[in-house]
Design a protein around this motif. Structure first.
Motif, short mmCIF file in Angstrom:
data_model
loop_
_atom_site.label_atom_id
_atom_site.label_comp_id
_atom_site.label_asym_id
_atom_site.label_seq_id
_atom_site.Cartn_x
_atom_site.Cartn_y
_atom_site.Cartn_z
N GLU A 1 0.83 -1.21 0.00
CA GLU A 1 0.00 0.00 0.00
C GLU A 1 0.87 1.26 0.00
O GLU A 1 0.62 2.19 -0.77
CB GLU A 1 -0.93 0.01 1.21
N GLN A 2 1.87 1.31 0.86
CA GLN A 2 2.78 2.47 0.89
C GLN A 2 3.46 2.65 -0.46
O GLN A 2 3.56 3.77 -0.97
CB GLN A 2 3.84 2.30 1.98
N PHE A 3 3.94 1.54 -1.02
CA PHE A 3 4.61 1.60 -2.30
C PHE A 3 3.68 2.12 -3.39
O PHE A 3 4.07 2.99 -4.17
CB PHE A 3 5.15 0.21 -2.69
N THR A 4 2.47 1.61 -3.45
CA THR A 4 1.51 2.02 -4.48
C THR A 4 1.23 3.51 -4.41
O THR A 4 1.19 4.19 -5.44
CB THR A 4 0.21 1.21 -4.35
N VAL A 5 1.07 4.03 -3.21
CA VAL A 5 0.81 5.47 -3.03
C VAL A 5 2.01 6.29 -3.51
O VAL A 5 1.86 7.23 -4.29
CB VAL A 5 0.47 5.80 -1.56
N LEU A 6 3.20 5.93 -3.04
CA LEU A 6 4.41 6.68 -3.42
C LEU A 6 4.68 6.58 -4.92
O LEU A 6 5.03 7.58 -5.56
CB LEU A 6 5.62 6.18 -2.63
N GLU A 7 4.51 5.39 -5.48
CA GLU A 7 4.75 5.21 -6.90
C GLU A 7 3.79 6.05 -7.74
O GLU A 7 4.18 6.69 -8.71
CB GLU A 7 4.65 3.74 -7.29
N SER A 8 2.53 6.05 -7.35
CA SER A 8 1.53 6.85 -8.07
C SER A 8 1.88 8.34 -8.01
O SER A 8 1.80 9.05 -9.02
CB SER A 8 0.15 6.59 -7.47
N GLU A 9 2.26 8.79 -6.84
CA GLU A 9 2.60 10.21 -6.67
C GLU A 9 3.84 10.60 -7.47
O GLU A 9 3.86 11.65 -8.11
CB GLU A 9 2.79 10.53 -5.19
N ILE A 10 4.86 9.76 -7.45
CA ILE A 10 6.09 10.11 -8.17
C ILE A 10 5.86 10.08 -9.67
O ILE A 10 6.37 10.93 -10.41
CB ILE A 10 7.30 9.25 -7.73
N GLN A 11 5.06 9.16 -10.14
CA GLN A 11 4.77 9.11 -11.57
C GLN A 11 3.95 10.32 -12.01
O GLN A 11 4.17 10.86 -13.10
CB GLN A 11 4.07 7.80 -11.94
N HIS A 12 3.06 10.78 -11.15
CA HIS A 12 2.30 11.99 -11.46
C HIS A 12 3.24 13.20 -11.53
O HIS A 12 3.13 14.03 -12.44
CB HIS A 12 1.21 12.19 -10.40
N ILE A 13 4.15 13.30 -10.59
CA ILE A 13 5.12 14.40 -10.59
C ILE A 13 6.02 14.33 -11.82
O ILE A 13 6.31 15.35 -12.45
CB ILE A 13 5.94 14.39 -9.27
N GLN A 14 6.45 13.13 -12.19
CA GLN A 14 7.27 12.96 -13.40
C GLN A 14 6.53 13.52 -14.62
O GLN A 14 7.11 14.27 -15.42
CB GLN A 14 7.60 11.48 -13.63
N ASN A 15 5.26 13.16 -14.76
CA ASN A 15 4.47 13.65 -15.89
C ASN A 15 4.31 15.17 -15.86
O ASN A 15 4.38 15.82 -16.91
CB ASN A 15 3.10 12.98 -15.92
N MET A 16 4.13 15.72 -14.68
CA MET A 16 4.00 17.18 -14.55
C MET A 16 5.30 17.88 -14.97
O MET A 16 5.26 18.91 -15.65
CB MET A 16 3.61 17.56 -13.12
N ILE A 17 6.42 17.34 -14.55
CA ILE A 17 7.72 17.93 -14.91
C ILE A 17 7.93 17.86 -16.42
O ILE A 17 8.35 18.84 -17.04
CB ILE A 17 8.87 17.23 -14.16
N ILE A 18 7.63 16.72 -17.01
CA ILE A 18 7.79 16.56 -18.46
C ILE A 18 6.93 17.57 -19.21
O ILE A 18 7.39 18.20 -20.17
CB ILE A 18 7.49 15.11 -18.87
N LYS A 19 5.69 17.76 -18.77
CA LYS A 19 4.80 18.72 -19.44
C LYS A 19 5.30 20.15 -19.26
O LYS A 19 5.24 20.96 -20.18
CB LYS A 19 3.38 18.58 -18.91
N LEU A 20 5.80 20.47 -18.07
CA LEU A 20 6.32 21.81 -17.83
C LEU A 20 7.56 22.05 -18.68
O LEU A 20 7.70 23.12 -19.29
CB LEU A 20 6.64 22.00 -16.34
N GLN A 21 8.44 21.07 -18.76
CA GLN A 21 9.63 21.19 -19.62
C GLN A 21 9.22 21.43 -21.06
O GLN A 21 9.79 22.29 -21.74
CB GLN A 21 10.46 19.91 -19.55
N SER A 22 8.26 20.69 -21.52
CA SER A 22 7.80 20.81 -22.90
C SER A 22 7.22 22.20 -23.16
O SER A 22 7.48 22.80 -24.20
CB SER A 22 6.73 19.74 -23.17
N SER A 23 6.48 22.72 -22.20
CA SER A 23 5.90 24.06 -22.39
C SER A 23 6.99 25.14 -22.42
O SER A 23 6.85 26.13 -23.14
CB SER A 23 4.87 24.37 -21.28
N LEU A 24 8.06 24.94 -21.68
CA LEU A 24 9.16 25.91 -21.69
C LEU A 24 9.91 25.87 -23.01
O LEU A 24 10.36 26.91 -23.52
CB LEU A 24 10.14 25.62 -20.55
#
Length: 118
Positions: free
Chosen positions: A92-115
């Motif tokens: 359960e802890q792993f699933t929560v952390l993994e989901s959060e980090i993958q969401h952050i990864q996607n956000m960073i990639i989108k922000l980089q692309s917009s820049l």
């Protein structure tokens, strides 16, 4: 120049740091200077590099710091996989952390692309 505290990705990364500190308190004490230290250093690096990049003069510089932050995301993801595999994190802890980090990864990639498109 961007104001980092207003960025959703920075806010999510700060939440992840807080959650990570709480979760790693349950790791064995003999891991304090090993895996716990490594996990905490890299998760702190994620919002720290986003903030530092915001203080740079150009979008290219900011994008570079986002790349460093993204690298820390992948490092963090690797470390939580290891932590789960050796029994330090519950599924359960792993699933929560993994989901959060993958969401952050996607956000960073989108922000980089917009820049890069400016």
């Amino acid at each position: 120049m961007n104001y980092f505290k207003e960025l959703k990705v920075w806010q999510k990364a700060i939440e992840l740091v807080t959650e990570t500190y709480l979760v790693t308190k349950g790791f064995p004490k003999d891991e304090l200077f090993g895996l716990v230290s490594q996990i905490r250093r890299c998760v702190i690096s994620i919002p720290s590099n986003i903030a530092e990049g915001c203080g740079r003069k150009t979008n290219k510089d900011f994008s570079n710091f986002l790349g460093i932050s993204l690298g820390s995301c992948f490092e963090f993801e690797t470390q939580i996989i290891i932590s789960k595999n050796i029994g330090y994190l519950t599924n359960e802890q792993f699933t929560v952390l993994e989901s959060e980090i993958q969401h952050i990864q996607n956000m960073i990639i989108k922000l980089q692309s917009s820049l890069e498109n400016k």
